[in-house]
Design an enzyme around this catalytic site. Structure first.
Site, PDB file in Angstrom:
ATOM      1  N   HIS A  73       0.753  -1.298  -0.159  1.00 49.95           N
ATOM      2  CA  HIS A  73       0.118  -0.222  -0.150  1.00 49.95           C
ATOM      3  C   HIS A  73       1.058   1.509  -0.171  1.00 49.95           C
ATOM      4  CE1 HIS A  73       0.620  -0.025   4.287  1.00 49.95           C
ATOM      5  NE2 HIS A  73       0.828   1.003   4.430  1.00 49.95           N
TER       6      HIS A  73
HETATM    7  C1  UD1 Z   1      -1.934   5.843   5.842  1.00 45.09           C
HETATM    8  C2  UD1 Z   1      -0.130   5.982   6.595  1.00 45.09           C
HETATM    9  C3  UD1 Z   1       0.354   4.829   6.376  1.00 45.09           C
HETATM   10  C4  UD1 Z   1       0.276   4.097   7.327  1.00 45.09           C
HETATM   11  C5  UD1 Z   1      -1.245   2.838   6.306  1.00 45.09           C
HETATM   12  C6  UD1 Z   1      -2.189   2.015   6.778  1.00 45.09           C
HETATM   13  C7  UD1 Z   1      -0.259   8.577   6.245  1.00 45.09           C
HETATM   14  C8  UD1 Z   1       0.777   9.898   5.610  1.00 45.09           C
HETATM   15  N1  UD1 Z   1       0.055   7.315   5.924  1.00 45.09           N
HETATM   16  O1  UD1 Z   1      -1.748   5.602   4.517  1.00 45.09           O
HETATM   17  O2  UD1 Z   1       1.712   4.952   6.465  1.00 45.09           O
HETATM   18  O3  UD1 Z   1       0.826   2.576   6.573  1.00 45.09           O
HETATM   19  O4  UD1 Z   1      -1.984   4.709   6.517  1.00 45.09           O
HETATM   20  O5  UD1 Z   1      -3.034   1.735   6.002  1.00 45.09           O
HETATM   21  O6  UD1 Z   1      -0.541   8.708   7.287  1.00 45.09           O
HETATM   22  N2  UD1 Z   1      -9.318   5.429   2.425  1.00 45.09           N
HETATM   23  C9  UD1 Z   1     -10.309   4.526   1.967  1.00 45.09           C
HETATM   24  N3  UD1 Z   1     -10.824   4.248   2.964  1.00 45.09           N
HETATM   25  C10 UD1 Z   1     -10.314   4.244   4.336  1.00 45.09           C
HETATM   26  C11 UD1 Z   1      -9.352   5.302   4.469  1.00 45.09           C
HETATM   27  C12 UD1 Z   1      -8.831   5.385   2.978  1.00 45.09           C
HETATM   28  O7  UD1 Z   1     -10.528   3.871   1.248  1.00 45.09           O
HETATM   29  O8  UD1 Z   1     -11.056   3.723   5.187  1.00 45.09           O
HETATM   30  C13 UD1 Z   1      -8.257   5.598   1.204  1.00 45.09           C
HETATM   31  C14 UD1 Z   1      -8.809   6.756   0.099  1.00 45.09           C
HETATM   32  O9  UD1 Z   1      -9.158   6.767  -0.937  1.00 45.09           O
HETATM   33  C15 UD1 Z   1      -7.251   7.627   0.973  1.00 45.09           C
HETATM   34  C16 UD1 Z   1      -6.227   6.531   0.086  1.00 45.09           C
HETATM   35  O10 UD1 Z   1      -7.178   5.645   1.074  1.00 45.09           O
HETATM   36  O11 UD1 Z   1      -7.460   8.876  -0.342  1.00 45.09           O
HETATM   37  C17 UD1 Z   1      -5.134   7.100   1.641  1.00 45.09           C
HETATM   38  O12 UD1 Z   1      -4.925   7.141   2.800  1.00 45.09           O
HETATM   39  P1  UD1 Z   1      -4.454   7.489   3.572  1.00 45.09           P
HETATM   40  O13 UD1 Z   1      -4.811   7.993   4.627  1.00 45.09           O
HETATM   41  O14 UD1 Z   1      -4.476   9.194   3.560  1.00 45.09           O
HETATM   42  O15 UD1 Z   1      -3.297   7.401   3.906  1.00 45.09           O
HETATM   43  P2  UD1 Z   1      -3.064   6.278   3.743  1.00 45.09           P
HETATM   44  O16 UD1 Z   1      -2.198   5.345   2.245  1.00 45.09           O
HETATM   45  O17 UD1 Z   1      -3.856   4.832   4.035  1.00 45.09           O
END
Ligand code: UD1
Length: 358
Positions: free
Chosen positions: A199
């Site tokens: 991821h």
């Molecule tokens: C975040 C953390 C990362 C961690 C990861 C674990 C930061 C910078 N990154 O990355 O260190 O390893 O979490 O999962 O904080 N989304 C959903 N549903 C959710 C959450 C996210 O659909 O419940 C999708 C959205 O499109 C979002 C994307 O995932 O834009 C990324 O989510 P985000 O929290 O920005 O970063 P992660 O890649 O999850």
């Protein structure tokens, strides 16, 4: 003494749970704030449930966005919570955007900050998490480290020794607590498989690199079953490039939705090998003695390579396929210092009794 914990994303929850239980056991006042960085039921609620974390007192519902948007939203919404609840210390966990945002708010309000999982360094400034780690540690009054190398990193950066407590790895507390349930779920003999999670933006946001990694998995899927619970970020990027498992060439790759914590543990327990770019899985596989290939050029958890079962592998098709074919078999789990299920007790002793852990 009033402790306030801030969590927001999936890897935070297993670090909060043991401490929340320990503070309850001691009768210490503990406010829990969920920023809402992760909000899908299978990225958040299922973890709170498996880990029996009390319902958060506040949910800031910040959701997704750019780094600046997400960080700013946490800051704006967390400040009034601090003013209302007046904690003696704000605890932040790991290295996600919610961690650094909450630490900034607390430090500027003159509230003490404690960082659980302090001192890890990949020395890779292109990783958003590395920026979050360095800034959070700089803002922290109490730094709880999981391993000796983390303490050495902090010393090298000039952090005064009296702020640093080598408490051990709190994620292992959660693992130890849920292991019996996970073993039951795992249920013994089954077809061998490799477990995959990917991821990191560096692996999944570049369509060329993502395709290369998925093609490696499809190639490996002819030789052994691949089980792949897919993070929402990765799922969206796979849809962008039109990659589905379906059948034919990719039939050996089994895509799942994100799974709850104890189901993930049970999948790790049953696997021959884990392929990942997660931080937590590098530690969990090391603790359990399961071989792990980490698809990254570096790691902030070098102890998992030196003492554990982890090996770094380049994010390239040939490198990954060859590494999987060469991967060593399961070994006896190593014993890593203070990865023993008692990290939360040590943290609580520092918070409540001014204990020291060198
Ligand atoms: C975040 C953390 C990362 C961690 C990861 C674990 C930061 C910078 N990154 O990355 O260190 O390893 O979490 O999962 O904080 N989304 C959903 N549903 C959710 C959450 C996210 O659909 O419940 C999708 C959205 O499109 C979002 C994307 O995932 O834009 C990324 O989510 P985000 O929290 O920005 O970063 P992660 O890649 O999850």
């Amino acid at each position: 003494m009033r402790v306030l914990s801030v969590v927001g994303a999936r890897p935070n929850f297993m670090k909060l749970a043991p401490l929340a239980h320990e503070l309850t056991r001691r009768g210490t006042s503990h406010v829990i704030v969920h920023t809402g960085q992760h909000y899908d039921a299978d990225m958040s609620d299922s973890f709170l449930e498996s880990l029996t974390i009390p319902k958060p007192d506040f949910n800031l519902a910040v959701g997704s966005g750019s780094h600046a948007q997400q960080t700013a939203a946490v800051m704006q919404r967390f400040e009034p919570v601090c003013l209302e609840t007046k904690p003696d210390i704000v605890l932040v966990y790991g290295d996600v955007n919610s961690t650094v945002a909450a630490a900034l708010v607390a430090a500027k309000l003159g509230i003490r900050v404690g960082h659980v999982e302090a001192g890890l360094r990949s020395r890779d400034w292109t990783m958003p998490e590395e920026i979050n780690r360095v800034v959070t540690d700089r803002l922290s009054d109490l730094l709880f480290t999981p391993s000796r190398d983390a303490g050495e990193n902090l010393r090298a950066e000039g952090v005064p020794a009296e702020r640093v407590h080598f408490v051990g790895n709190i994620m292992i507390d959660s693992l130890v607590a849920l292991l019996p349930k996970a073993r039951k779920q795992n249920g013994g003999a089954h077809e061998p498989y490799a477990l995959v999670t990917l991821h990191r933006p560096a692996n999944v946001d570049d369509p060329r690199k993502l395709r290369e990694l998925l093609d490696a998995l499809a190639e490996l899927g002819h030789e052994r079953k691949i089980v792949f619970p897919v993070h929402p970020r990765t799922r969206a990027r796979m849809e962008d490039i039109g990659w589905t498992n379906g059948n034919g060439e990719r039939a050996g790759v089994h895509l799942l939705d994100p799974v709850p914590y104890e189901e993930m543990l049970s999948l790790v327990l049953g696997s021959d090998l884990v392929i990942t770019d997660s931080g937590g899985l590098q530690e969990e596989t090391s603790f359990l003695g399961v071989p792990c290939l980490t698809v990254r050029p570096n790691t902030e958890r070098p102890i998992t390579c030196i003492e554990g079962t982890n090996r770094l592998v380049a994010a390239e098709r040939r490198a990954l396929v060859d590494a999987v074919r060469e991967a060593s078999r399961r070994s006896a789990p190593p014993t890593i210092e203070r990865w023993d299920g008692f990290a939360a007790r040590r943290i609580a002793a520092v918070l409540c009794e001014d204990a020291r852990f060198d």
